[in-house]
Enzyme design. Structure first.
Site, PDB file in Angstrom:
ATOM      1  N   ASP A 121       8.459  -4.715   4.518  1.00  0.00           N
ATOM      2  CA  ASP A 121       7.786  -3.628   4.192  1.00  0.00           C
ATOM      3  C   ASP A 121       8.526  -2.604   3.424  1.00  0.00           C
ATOM      4  OD1 ASP A 121       5.942  -1.370   4.450  1.00  0.00           O
ATOM      5  OD2 ASP A 121       5.165  -1.332   6.190  1.00  0.00           O
TER       6      ASP A 121
ATOM      7  N   CYS B  72      -1.243   1.471   8.547  1.00  0.00           N
ATOM      8  CA  CYS B  72      -0.633   2.294   7.328  1.00  0.00           C
ATOM      9  C   CYS B  72      -0.390   3.515   7.806  1.00  0.00           C
ATOM     10  CB  CYS B  72      -1.543   1.910   5.921  1.00  0.00           C
ATOM     11  SG  CYS B  72      -0.646   2.692   4.558  1.00  0.00           S
TER      12      CYS B  72
ATOM     13  N   HIS C 106       4.043  -5.041   4.074  1.00  0.00           N
ATOM     14  CA  HIS C 106       2.909  -4.021   4.461  1.00  0.00           C
ATOM     15  C   HIS C 106       1.650  -4.534   4.340  1.00  0.00           C
ATOM     16  CE1 HIS C 106       1.997  -0.026   5.055  1.00  0.00           C
ATOM     17  NE2 HIS C 106       1.118  -0.074   4.060  1.00  0.00           N
TER      18      HIS C 106
END
Length: 315
Positions: free
Chosen positions: A75, A27, A106
């Protein structure tokens, strides 16, 4: 990034650090990992679903150590236009490798709502591959696997066999779902249903071998005469005295210098045909012919296709 750089330098200064330093991030950490190849002394970096990478594409397009980026197709923090930008600007970079994971969102590698086991396992293999190519360590998977097989089929000793594996391994023979999960269950399986159950004339004839960053894949012929109960392949079937020769594929994963798991595939219908429990008449199955064809590709193909006519489109 100053903290990341200081950490990389501190690790590199340790006497235990003999192979270099890599950075892996997720991330926001995925972006920091990516930037570590341009802003720190890192030797290699891997970023999982990094956010905001499009803001640094000019920087990442320059010269730097190897970088791997894992991108999730679904994502929302990296929509299609961002992925297109990364592919266009970085896709041909000699030191950047982009991997996109279909149907993954994600945080696909984090246990939770978006966890995707298949994507996580594949990304993990690619991550270790990238890191090991640059900084190591390097293990002789072939030798480790052959030692393991020797304890299974030649030496036939349980305790040293289990020592070739991690503390909590698993084995799954896919067609019959035999094996075990964890040390206790797998040791019981090996002791009572595998090592001493294989007939004395059992042979493994290698055909091909592929070795990757974390796995080894063996293609071989598994041959035996069914003179003893072979619980793992023919559970509940009394010895028939029949000869069996089948193609078999073993997918073996390692963690460090130990086996973590094995997944073994073969054609169970072919086994049943060869021991006389399945009549192949009218069925799209074959017996020992599958083994013969593996050894000689010039043998006839398409014999099971009743409408086969070479050079003519089937109807």
């Amino acid at each position: 990034m100053e903290d990341v750089g200081a950490t990389v330098d501190a690790l590199r200064a340790l006497p235990e650090c003999v192979g270099g330093v890599g950075v892996v991030g997720y991330c926001l950490g995925g972006k920091l990992a990516a930037l570590s190849v341009t802003r720190t002394s890192a030797d290699v970096a891997v970023g999982y679903y990094g956010v905001g990478l499009e803001q640094h594409v000019d920087e990442l397009a320059g010269e730097h150590p190897p970088l791997v980026l894992h991108i999730a197709e679904l994502d929302k923090y990296a929509p299609a236009e961002v992925r297109d930008t990364l592919t266009e600007r970085l896709g041909k970079h000699p030191n950047v490798t982009l991997y996109t994971y279909p149907d993954a969102d994600h945080a696909f590698a984090r246990p939770g709502d978006h966890f995707n086991r298949a994507a996580t396992q594949l990304a993990h293999q690619r991550t270790l591959g990238a890191v090991r190519r640059v900084i190591g360590p390097h293990f002789d998977f072939a030798s480790l696997w052959e030692t393991h097989c020797a304890y299974e089929f030649a030496i036939r000793e349980i305790d040293p066999l289990m020592k070739t594996m991690v503390a909590e391994p698993y084995v799954n023979h896919i067609p019959t779902m035999t094996g075990g999960v964890g040390h206790q269950q797998l040791a019981h399986f090996y002791r009572h249903h595998f090592v001493d159950s294989n007939p004395p004339d059992t042979r493994l004839i290698p055909i091909s071998r592929t070795i990757g960053a974390t796995q080894l894949v063996d293609e071989l012929l598994f041959c035996f005469t069914h003179t003893t109960p072979v619980d793992w392949m023919l559970p509940g079937v009394a010895p028939t005295g029949r000869r069996v020769e089948i193609p078999l594929v073993a997918i073996v994963r390692f963690r460090g210098d130990k086996l973590e798991h094995e997944r073994i595939y073969w054609d169970q219908a072919s086994v049943l045909v060869q021991i006389g429990l399945l009549d192949p008449t009218g069925l799209p199955v074959a017996g020992v012919e599958t083994a013969r064809k593996l050894q000689d590709e010039n043998l006839a193909s398409n014999a099971l296709m009743p409408n086969w006519s070479f050079g003519t489109k089937a109807r």
